[in-house]
Scaffold this motif. Structure first.
Motif, PDB file in Angstrom:
ATOM      1  N   MET A   1       0.897  -1.156   0.013  1.00  0.00           N
ATOM      2  CA  MET A   1      -0.221  -0.004   0.026  1.00  0.00           C
ATOM      3  C   MET A   1       0.877   1.050  -0.048  1.00  0.00           C
ATOM      4  SD  MET A   1      -2.324   1.913   3.045  1.00  0.00           S
ATOM      5  CE  MET A   1      -2.934   3.522   2.949  1.00  0.00           C
ATOM      6  N   ILE A   2       0.335   2.259  -1.322  1.00  0.00           N
ATOM      7  CA  ILE A   2       1.082   3.892  -0.771  1.00  0.00           C
ATOM      8  C   ILE A   2       0.003   4.393  -0.454  1.00  0.00           C
ATOM      9  CG2 ILE A   2       2.522   5.501  -2.075  1.00  0.00           C
ATOM     10  CD1 ILE A   2       3.656   3.331  -3.849  1.00  0.00           C
ATOM     11  N   PHE A   3       0.290   5.201   0.522  1.00  0.00           N
ATOM     12  CA  PHE A   3      -0.520   6.090   1.357  1.00  0.00           C
ATOM     13  C   PHE A   3      -0.795   7.324   0.426  1.00  0.00           C
ATOM     14  CE2 PHE A   3      -1.793  10.030   3.745  1.00  0.00           C
ATOM     15  CZ  PHE A   3      -3.238   9.432   4.241  1.00  0.00           C
ATOM     16  N   ASP A   4       0.199   7.895  -0.407  1.00  0.00           N
ATOM     17  CA  ASP A   4       0.266   9.359  -1.552  1.00  0.00           C
ATOM     18  C   ASP A   4       1.208   8.731  -2.636  1.00  0.00           C
ATOM     19  OD1 ASP A   4       0.090  11.256  -2.313  1.00  0.00           O
ATOM     20  OD2 ASP A   4       0.863  12.404  -0.253  1.00  0.00           O
ATOM     21  N   ILE A   5       0.448   7.729  -3.443  1.00  0.00           N
ATOM     22  CA  ILE A   5       1.104   7.611  -4.589  1.00  0.00           C
ATOM     23  C   ILE A   5       1.622   8.392  -5.633  1.00  0.00           C
ATOM     24  CG2 ILE A   5      -1.076   7.318  -6.117  1.00  0.00           C
ATOM     25  CD1 ILE A   5       0.419   4.321  -6.208  1.00  0.00           C
ATOM     26  N   LYS A   6       0.878   9.943  -5.611  1.00  0.00           N
ATOM     27  CA  LYS A   6       1.812  10.684  -6.540  1.00  0.00           C
ATOM     28  C   LYS A   6       2.820  11.373  -6.073  1.00  0.00           C
ATOM     29  CE  LYS A   6       0.168  15.070  -8.379  1.00  0.00           C
ATOM     30  NZ  LYS A   6       1.965  16.071  -8.444  1.00  0.00           N
ATOM     31  N   GLN A   7       2.647  11.446  -4.922  1.00  0.00           N
ATOM     32  CA  GLN A   7       3.727  12.745  -4.152  1.00  0.00           C
ATOM     33  C   GLN A   7       5.191  11.520  -4.236  1.00  0.00           C
ATOM     34  OE1 GLN A   7       2.909  15.384  -4.443  1.00  0.00           O
ATOM     35  NE2 GLN A   7       4.742  16.338  -2.342  1.00  0.00           N
ATOM     36  N   GLU A   8       5.113  10.241  -3.358  1.00  0.00           N
ATOM     37  CA  GLU A   8       5.373   9.102  -2.804  1.00  0.00           C
ATOM     38  C   GLU A   8       6.397   8.478  -4.192  1.00  0.00           C
ATOM     39  OE1 GLU A   8       4.868   6.813   0.992  1.00  0.00           O
ATOM     40  OE2 GLU A   8       3.352   7.585   0.115  1.00  0.00           O
ATOM     41  N   THR A   9       5.618   8.705  -5.800  1.00  0.00           N
ATOM     42  CA  THR A   9       6.648   7.347  -6.882  1.00  0.00           C
ATOM     43  C   THR A   9       7.086   8.415  -7.849  1.00  0.00           C
ATOM     44  OG1 THR A   9       4.093   7.635  -7.757  1.00  0.00           O
ATOM     45  CG2 THR A   9       5.246   5.890  -6.213  1.00  0.00           C
ATOM     46  N   MET A  10       7.459  10.133  -7.464  1.00  0.00           N
ATOM     47  CA  MET A  10       7.238  11.505  -8.166  1.00  0.00           C
ATOM     48  C   MET A  10       8.387  10.764  -8.860  1.00  0.00           C
ATOM     49  SD  MET A  10       7.689  15.411  -6.895  1.00  0.00           S
ATOM     50  CE  MET A  10       6.133  15.221  -6.005  1.00  0.00           C
ATOM     51  N   PRO A  11       8.005  11.074 -10.408  1.00  0.00           N
ATOM     52  CA  PRO A  11      10.326  11.520 -10.541  1.00  0.00           C
ATOM     53  C   PRO A  11      10.960  12.757 -10.377  1.00  0.00           C
ATOM     54  CG  PRO A  11       8.034  10.965 -12.493  1.00  0.00           C
ATOM     55  CD  PRO A  11       7.022  12.080 -10.959  1.00  0.00           C
ATOM     56  N   ARG A  12      12.171  11.787 -10.035  1.00  0.00           N
ATOM     57  CA  ARG A  12      13.097  12.330  -9.543  1.00  0.00           C
ATOM     58  C   ARG A  12      13.863  14.454 -10.430  1.00  0.00           C
ATOM     59  NH1 ARG A  12      14.639  10.966  -4.645  1.00  0.00           N
ATOM     60  NH2 ARG A  12      16.392  12.126  -4.755  1.00  0.00           N
ATOM     61  N   GLU A  13      13.295  14.458 -11.259  1.00  0.00           N
ATOM     62  CA  GLU A  13      13.668  15.566 -11.898  1.00  0.00           C
ATOM     63  C   GLU A  13      12.433  16.331 -11.156  1.00  0.00           C
ATOM     64  OE1 GLU A  13      15.301  18.960 -13.007  1.00  0.00           O
ATOM     65  OE2 GLU A  13      16.424  16.846 -13.149  1.00  0.00           O
ATOM     66  N   GLU A  14      10.551  16.221 -10.952  1.00  0.00           N
ATOM     67  CA  GLU A  14      10.177  16.763 -10.730  1.00  0.00           C
ATOM     68  C   GLU A  14      10.135  16.636  -9.325  1.00  0.00           C
ATOM     69  OE1 GLU A  14       5.426  16.205 -10.795  1.00  0.00           O
ATOM     70  OE2 GLU A  14       6.320  14.848 -11.897  1.00  0.00           O
ATOM     71  N   LEU A  15      10.274  15.825  -8.477  1.00  0.00           N
ATOM     72  CA  LEU A  15      10.474  16.230  -6.946  1.00  0.00           C
ATOM     73  C   LEU A  15      11.591  16.864  -6.994  1.00  0.00           C
ATOM     74  CD1 LEU A  15      10.675  15.641  -3.854  1.00  0.00           C
ATOM     75  CD2 LEU A  15      12.450  13.504  -4.459  1.00  0.00           C
ATOM     76  N   ARG A  16      12.892  17.523  -7.285  1.00  0.00           N
ATOM     77  CA  ARG A  16      13.929  18.489  -7.529  1.00  0.00           C
ATOM     78  C   ARG A  16      13.372  19.535  -7.258  1.00  0.00           C
ATOM     79  NH1 ARG A  16      17.411  13.930  -9.640  1.00  0.00           N
ATOM     80  NH2 ARG A  16      17.084  14.355 -11.300  1.00  0.00           N
ATOM     81  N   GLU A  17      12.726  20.005  -9.294  1.00  0.00           N
ATOM     82  CA  GLU A  17      11.870  21.527  -9.275  1.00  0.00           C
ATOM     83  C   GLU A  17      10.801  21.887  -7.824  1.00  0.00           C
ATOM     84  OE1 GLU A  17       9.172  20.691 -12.125  1.00  0.00           O
ATOM     85  OE2 GLU A  17      11.392  20.876 -13.623  1.00  0.00           O
ATOM     86  N   LEU A  18       9.952  20.819  -7.343  1.00  0.00           N
ATOM     87  CA  LEU A  18       9.169  21.512  -5.784  1.00  0.00           C
ATOM     88  C   LEU A  18      10.136  21.441  -5.121  1.00  0.00           C
ATOM     89  CD1 LEU A  18       6.570  21.301  -4.707  1.00  0.00           C
ATOM     90  CD2 LEU A  18       6.897  18.433  -3.710  1.00  0.00           C
ATOM     91  N   GLN A  19      11.380  20.650  -4.568  1.00  0.00           N
ATOM     92  CA  GLN A  19      12.259  21.171  -3.860  1.00  0.00           C
ATOM     93  C   GLN A  19      12.582  22.818  -3.616  1.00  0.00           C
ATOM     94  OE1 GLN A  19      15.240  17.675  -3.983  1.00  0.00           O
ATOM     95  NE2 GLN A  19      14.315  16.514  -2.219  1.00  0.00           N
TER      96      GLN A  19
END
Length: 433
Positions: A1-19
């Motif tokens: 089970m993944i509680f927040d699938i959009k955030q927890e499986t975010m592509p690394r490049e998208e995650l870096r932009e958010l950070q």
């Protein structure tokens, strides 16, 4: 089970932009709202607008626990007092307490991070969670409580203490998950046996353990005795509480870090220089979404390394390897660096010992001394004196061979070392400060 699938499986490049977007916003907030940070930025000649990429994080100043103590109680807050809905604080046993304030949104973020953590550990909304972390100013109890409720699980808010009663509740309420310190889990196991309850025979299947360093050897001991999967959780009051990182049940190989809410670095604890992934150093955390008391490059003193490789569970967040110890818990014995976790590993690999021990550090004349007191199990304690002496010599040799330090070994009778309902007290330092 993944509680927040959009955030927890975010592509690394998208995650870096958010950070990066959140880091820029946080830098602007602390500069505008927290005099401590405005002064530190000015001293370094740094403006929030200088943050152009995540690499520019290294331009920003470190924050240390002493900074929070120096501004006790509310000097590091970034919001008016009326916006704070809850206060937590450390015990202050080594100085002034560190006070942490939470806005309503901070509480919601914390609940989300803990709900994710429970899901990462394999808990589900249909589970019952026995929460034996202490409630009160310590963040463990309420942090786990709100997260379990956010997940949709049933919470048993038993808190600490009343160990034999807790064993009875484990039998009667039949929870699926238990939360406590790893040393307390073993204490609970012993107390349950004394009243005829074998936890291994209960429906309990998952243990979520944190708040103190523990080893793989202790994990195996807990899993065998309690018949569960034992998983590591990480957090600290200053940046949030429990839920900053959680080990997944699929891999049990490193703790998934909540990278959409925090930036993580590993630095050389002496020079402060950033270290590459995989190298062991001090963990540094920058809060990206915290409102009440945002922290920039907070030095945790926890020693670990980061692993960015993909995990079999499908989550894309970087994993943190098990905490080795704390840079300020490191013992220097006659020039040799020793961590309690290293000695624990040796003890737990030695047949005939229990996981309960203490390290007594003293100074005789100009020389530091180390005595390891460890409990012998019931079977071996009744053994012949010569066999116990042989066991002492074996432990002494193993510590010398593996760690390069001489230690006196004292085998003590079962249950003679005080048990703790919270963090186990492993080190007694008698040296003159």
């Amino acid at each position: 089970m993944i509680f927040d699938i959009k955030q927890e499986t975010m592509p690394r490049e998208e995650l870096r932009e958010l950070q990066l977007a959140r880091l820029k916003n946080q830098a602007e907030r602390v500069h505008a709202l927290v005099p401590f940070y405005r002064k530190r930025f000015d001293e370094l000649g740094i403006k929030p607008s200088d943050i152009k990429s995540l690499k520019d994080l290294s331009l920003l100043p470190f924050t240390e626990k002493q900074d929070l103590r120096n501004h006790y109680p509310f000097g590091m807050f970034a919001v008016p007092r009326e916006s704070i809905v809850r206060l937590h604080a450390s015990s202050g046993t080594t100085g002034k307490a560190t006070v942490v304030g939470y806005t309503r949104r901070d509480i919601e973020t914390w609940a989300d991070c803990m709900a994710r953590s429970f899901a990462i550990a394999g808990a589900t909304p249909s589970d019952t969670i026995h929460n034996a972390y202490g409630y009160g100013l310590f963040t463990g109890g309420l942090g786990a409580h709100y997260g379990a409720e956010r997940l949709g699980a049933t919470v048993v808010p038993v808190s600490g203490g009343g160990t034999k009663r807790q064993a009875i509740l484990l039998r009667d309420f039949a929870p699926d998950v238990i939360c406590c310190t790893p040393s307390y889990a073993l204490h609970l196991y012993e107390a349950a046996l004394e009243i005829g309850i074998d936890i291994k025979e209960l429906p309990l299947r998952i243990g979520i353990f944190g708040a103190e360093p523990w080893t793989e050897e202790m994990r195996r001991d807990i899993e065998v005795k309690l018949g569960i999967k034992a998983l590591d959780i990480y957090g600290l009051s200053e940046v949030l509480g429990p839920g900053v990182g959680m080990e997944c049940i699929e891999a049990q190989s490193g703790l998934h870090l909540q990278e959409d809410h925090f930036l993580f670095e590993i630095i050389d604890p002496v020079s402060g220089e950033q270290l590459p992934d995989g190298e062991v150093g001090e963990l540094v955390i920058t809060t990206l979404t915290k409102e009440g008391i945002p922290l920039i490059r907070y030095r945790t003193r926890d020693l670990t390394s980061l692993n960015p490789t993909p995990c079999v569970c499908g989550r894309t967040f970087t994993r943190m390897n098990r905490i080795m110890g704390r840079s300020d818990d490191m013992l220097i014995i006659r020039g040799v660096n020793v961590f309690p976790s290293q000695i624990e590993s040796i003890l737990l690999e030695t047949r005939g010992l229990t996981p309960h021990y203490q390290l007594i550090v003293d100074r005789h004349g100009p020389l530091d001394t180390l005595e390891v007191q460890v409990e012998v199990d019931e079977k071996h304690f009744s053994d012949e004196i010569k066999n116990l002496q042989r066991l002492e010599r074996q432990i002494q040799k193993n510590i010398k061979d593996y760690l390069g330090v001489s230690a006196a070994i004292k085998l003590v009778e079962p249950r003679s070392i005080a048990r703790s309902e919270g963090k186990a007290k492993r080190i007694i330092d008698k040296r003159v400060k």
